[in-house]
Motif scaffolding. Structure first.
Motif, mmCIF file in Angstrom:
data_model
loop_
_atom_site.group_PDB
_atom_site.id
_atom_site.type_symbol
_atom_site.label_atom_id
_atom_site.label_comp_id
_atom_site.label_asym_id
_atom_site.label_seq_id
_atom_site.Cartn_x
_atom_site.Cartn_y
_atom_site.Cartn_z
ATOM 1 N N ASN A 294 0.798 -1.224 0.000
ATOM 2 C CA ASN A 294 0.000 0.000 0.000
ATOM 3 C C ASN A 294 0.833 1.276 0.000
ATOM 4 O O ASN A 294 0.280 2.372 -0.050
ATOM 5 N N PHE A 295 2.149 1.141 0.063
ATOM 6 C CA PHE A 295 2.993 2.338 0.030
ATOM 7 C C PHE A 295 4.313 2.089 -0.693
ATOM 8 O O PHE A 295 4.608 2.729 -1.688
ATOM 9 N N GLN A 296 5.067 1.121 -0.186
ATOM 10 C CA GLN A 296 6.393 0.877 -0.754
ATOM 11 C C GLN A 296 6.347 0.597 -2.247
ATOM 12 O O GLN A 296 7.100 1.191 -3.027
ATOM 13 N N VAL A 297 5.498 -0.336 -2.645
ATOM 14 C CA VAL A 297 5.444 -0.761 -4.042
ATOM 15 C C VAL A 297 5.099 0.411 -4.954
ATOM 16 O O VAL A 297 5.736 0.636 -5.985
ATOM 17 N N LYS A 298 4.095 1.194 -4.546
ATOM 18 C CA LYS A 298 3.687 2.343 -5.355
ATOM 19 C C LYS A 298 4.778 3.410 -5.390
ATOM 20 O O LYS A 298 5.023 4.038 -6.422
ATOM 21 N N LEU A 299 5.429 3.620 -4.246
ATOM 22 C CA LEU A 299 6.489 4.619 -4.174
ATOM 23 C C LEU A 299 7.660 4.251 -5.080
ATOM 24 O O LEU A 299 8.172 5.096 -5.825
ATOM 25 N N ILE A 300 8.081 2.998 -5.047
ATOM 26 C CA ILE A 300 9.218 2.566 -5.851
ATOM 27 C C ILE A 300 8.882 2.636 -7.333
ATOM 28 O O ILE A 300 9.717 3.023 -8.160
ATOM 29 N N GLU A 301 7.659 2.283 -7.686
ATOM 30 C CA GLU A 301 7.235 2.389 -9.085
ATOM 31 C C GLU A 301 7.292 3.855 -9.546
ATOM 32 O O GLU A 301 7.781 4.154 -10.643
ATOM 33 N N ARG A 302 6.813 4.736 -8.696
ATOM 34 C CA ARG A 302 6.864 6.169 -9.009
ATOM 35 C C ARG A 302 8.304 6.653 -9.148
ATOM 36 O O ARG A 302 8.639 7.411 -10.064
ATOM 37 N N TYR A 303 9.153 6.178 -8.260
ATOM 38 C CA TYR A 303 10.573 6.563 -8.274
ATOM 39 C C TYR A 303 11.260 6.078 -9.547
ATOM 40 O O TYR A 303 11.978 6.847 -10.207
ATOM 41 N N LEU A 304 11.049 4.825 -9.923
ATOM 42 C CA LEU A 304 11.696 4.276 -11.111
ATOM 43 C C LEU A 304 11.241 4.998 -12.376
ATOM 44 O O LEU A 304 12.048 5.252 -13.288
ATOM 45 N N ASN A 305 9.964 5.346 -12.444
ATOM 46 C CA ASN A 305 9.465 6.103 -13.593
ATOM 47 C C ASN A 305 10.096 7.494 -13.642
ATOM 48 O O ASN A 305 10.448 7.992 -14.715
ATOM 49 N N LYS A 306 10.236 8.091 -12.484
ATOM 50 C CA LYS A 306 10.838 9.424 -12.398
ATOM 51 C C LYS A 306 12.293 9.388 -12.857
ATOM 52 O O LYS A 306 12.738 10.256 -13.623
ATOM 53 N N VAL A 307 13.029 8.376 -12.407
ATOM 54 C CA VAL A 307 14.438 8.250 -12.801
ATOM 55 C C VAL A 307 14.564 7.996 -14.298
ATOM 56 O O VAL A 307 15.410 8.600 -14.969
ATOM 57 N N ALA A 308 13.713 7.117 -14.837
ATOM 58 C CA ALA A 308 13.767 6.814 -16.276
ATOM 59 C C ALA A 308 13.528 8.067 -17.110
ATOM 60 O O ALA A 308 14.247 8.324 -18.088
ATOM 61 N N ASN A 309 12.543 8.860 -16.746
ATOM 62 C CA ASN A 309 12.252 10.095 -17.471
ATOM 63 C C ASN A 309 13.389 11.099 -17.338
ATOM 64 O O ASN A 309 13.744 11.801 -18.295
ATOM 65 N N LEU A 310 13.978 11.137 -16.155
ATOM 66 C CA LEU A 310 15.062 12.077 -15.892
ATOM 67 C C LEU A 310 16.313 11.717 -16.692
ATOM 68 O O LEU A 310 16.974 12.599 -17.264
ATOM 69 N N LEU A 311 16.635 10.441 -16.735
ATOM 70 C CA LEU A 311 17.814 10.014 -17.488
ATOM 71 C C LEU A 311 17.623 10.228 -18.986
ATOM 72 O O LEU A 311 18.574 10.554 -19.700
ATOM 73 N N GLN A 312 16.392 10.043 -19.453
ATOM 74 C CA GLN A 312 16.109 10.309 -20.868
ATOM 75 C C GLN A 312 16.266 11.793 -21.174
ATOM 76 O O GLN A 312 16.833 12.179 -22.202
ATOM 77 N N GLU A 313 15.775 12.634 -20.267
ATOM 78 C CA GLU A 313 15.927 14.079 -20.432
ATOM 79 C C GLU A 313 17.404 14.467 -20.426
ATOM 80 O O GLU A 313 17.834 15.314 -21.214
ATOM 81 N N SER A 314 18.163 13.840 -19.549
ATOM 82 C CA SER A 314 19.600 14.119 -19.472
ATOM 83 C C SER A 314 20.300 13.742 -20.763
ATOM 84 O O SER A 314 21.134 14.493 -21.286
ATOM 85 N N GLU A 315 19.941 12.574 -21.307
ATOM 86 C CA GLU A 315 20.542 12.120 -22.558
ATOM 87 C C GLU A 315 20.199 13.065 -23.706
ATOM 88 O O GLU A 315 21.060 13.409 -24.529
ATOM 89 N N ASP A 316 18.946 13.501 -23.750
ATOM 90 C CA ASP A 316 18.526 14.421 -24.815
ATOM 91 C C ASP A 316 19.218 15.780 -24.672
ATOM 92 O O ASP A 316 19.624 16.378 -25.671
ATOM 93 N N ARG A 317 19.374 16.230 -23.433
ATOM 94 C CA ARG A 317 19.979 17.524 -23.184
ATOM 95 C C ARG A 317 21.464 17.528 -23.595
ATOM 96 O O ARG A 317 21.934 18.489 -24.213
ATOM 97 N N VAL A 318 22.171 16.461 -23.279
ATOM 98 C CA VAL A 318 23.589 16.361 -23.609
ATOM 99 C C VAL A 318 23.798 16.227 -25.122
ATOM 100 O O VAL A 318 24.758 16.734 -25.688
ATOM 101 N N ALA A 319 22.825 15.553 -25.766
ATOM 102 C CA ALA A 319 22.949 15.320 -27.209
ATOM 103 C C ALA A 319 22.722 16.567 -28.029
ATOM 104 O O ALA A 319 23.131 16.655 -29.196
ATOM 105 N N GLN A 320 22.080 17.564 -27.449
ATOM 106 C CA GLN A 320 21.769 18.799 -28.206
ATOM 107 C C GLN A 320 23.011 19.615 -28.469
ATOM 108 O O GLN A 320 23.949 19.654 -27.709
#
Length: 320
Positions: A294-320
């Motif tokens: 009821n908390f941990q699982v949802k939190l970790i899923e949210r965290y992993l999605n946040k990290v994935a989006n952030l790393l993609q943004e970082s990759e796009d930013r560096v590539a520009q």
């Protein structure tokens, strides 16, 4: 020439990994709008890096506007007020931690309690006007439910005087099962940030048993020195002696079944706690804690999605 190219590639790869680690660390605490200091980022990295690589990687992230620096804090948000909020929260936490030490000393006198520590947001040195004092409690083996019942009978009385927020005893384990079953970034950070108050030898055993935490946080050290030796007043010793028998075994098991049944009904009825979340508790002979699903699982899923989006943004930013 070839060796120089290889060294450059290795250095670039190392810096990339360091940058990604820094972003992931900041992303976790960003879910609570909690910026980190230079030293805190380093402590919560999931890998070990040299100081030079760490500093260079952090400077690159700031230059690429992926990380923002306000005073002594670093954040994913370009908002100076996040630093103001943390400073204010740290200041308020100081007073609550002092209060928690008093409460912890009192709670340690309950029968079968072997260790008391601060957990939750207060263990990260943060508090606001709505903050509770959350306690992590270790009990004598096979007497968790007796200890919890004694303590929660007392807690009922705190509602009468509006002091219930100072006695949030929501996570219990006993000495028979000191290892935290769920092993993930959330539980690693929670274990690493517990502030032991009472029961020095008990917490020493707890941290040794949960050394797996270093798989997630290799730079983080425990705070054993904060725990005081546990005292056992005469009335605590007497009550424990009265229940150290077959009747005590039966009563502990009975209290576990009754409490688990009551909580299962609350969850089935989708009753909400004061934070608006469904009330739930995971129970066994050796633990009583908030249900992970009821908390941990949802939190970790949210965290992993946040990290994935952030790393993609970082990759796009560096590539520009």
């Amino acid at each position: 020439m070839k060796s120089t190219v290889i060294l450059v590639e290795q250095n670039n790869k190392r810096l990339l990994n360091t940058r990604n680690n820094i972003l992931a660390t900041l992303a976790y605490f960003d879910m609570w709008d909690y910026p980190l200091t230079y030293g805190e980022i380093f402590l919560f990295l999931e890998n070990k890096y040299g100081q030079h690589d760490f500093t260079e990687a952090l400077d690159q992230l700031i230059a690429n506007k992926l990380v923002f620096h306000f005073d002594r804090f670093y954040s994913l948000k370009n908002d100076y007020m996040i630093a103001v909020r943390r400073n204010k929260g740290n200041k308020k936490a100081t007073g609550l931690i002092n209060k928690a030490k008093e409460v912890g000393a009192f709670l340690s006198r309950f029968p079968y309690v072997r260790g008391i520590g601060i957990s939750g947001s207060l263990s990260k040195n943060f508090a606001d006007d709505n903050s509770d004092i959350d306690f992590f409690i270790i009990t004598e083996r096979n007497r968790l439910w007796l200890a919890r019942t004694f303590m929660h009978i007392f807690k009922k009385l705190t509602f009468l005087v509006g002091k219930q927020h100072n006695y949030c005893m929501n996570y219990y384990i006993d000495e028979a099962r000191l290892q935290i079953v769920e092993k993930n970034i959330y539980t690693a950070i929670e274990v690493a940030t517990i502030i032991p108050l009472e029961g020095d030898t008990t917490f020493e055993s707890f941290f040794k048993t949960n050394a797996w935490m270093h798989d997630f946080l290799p730079n983080k050290c425990m705070r054993l020195a904060t725990a005081k030796p546990l005292k056992k007043p005469w009335y605590k010793a007497l009550i424990e002696k009265l229940f150290n028998n077959l009747f005590g075994n039966w009563l502990d098991n009975t209290l576990m079944r009754i409490t688990a049944g009551r909580w299962n009904k609350k969850t089935a009825m989708k009753r909400l706690n004061m934070r608006g979340a469904i009330m739930s508790m995971a129970t066994s002979k050796h633990f009583a804690k908030p249900a992970p699903e009821n908390f941990q699982v949802k939190l970790i899923e949210r965290y992993l999605n946040k990290v994935a989006n952030l790393l993609q943004e970082s990759e796009d930013r560096v590539a520009q």
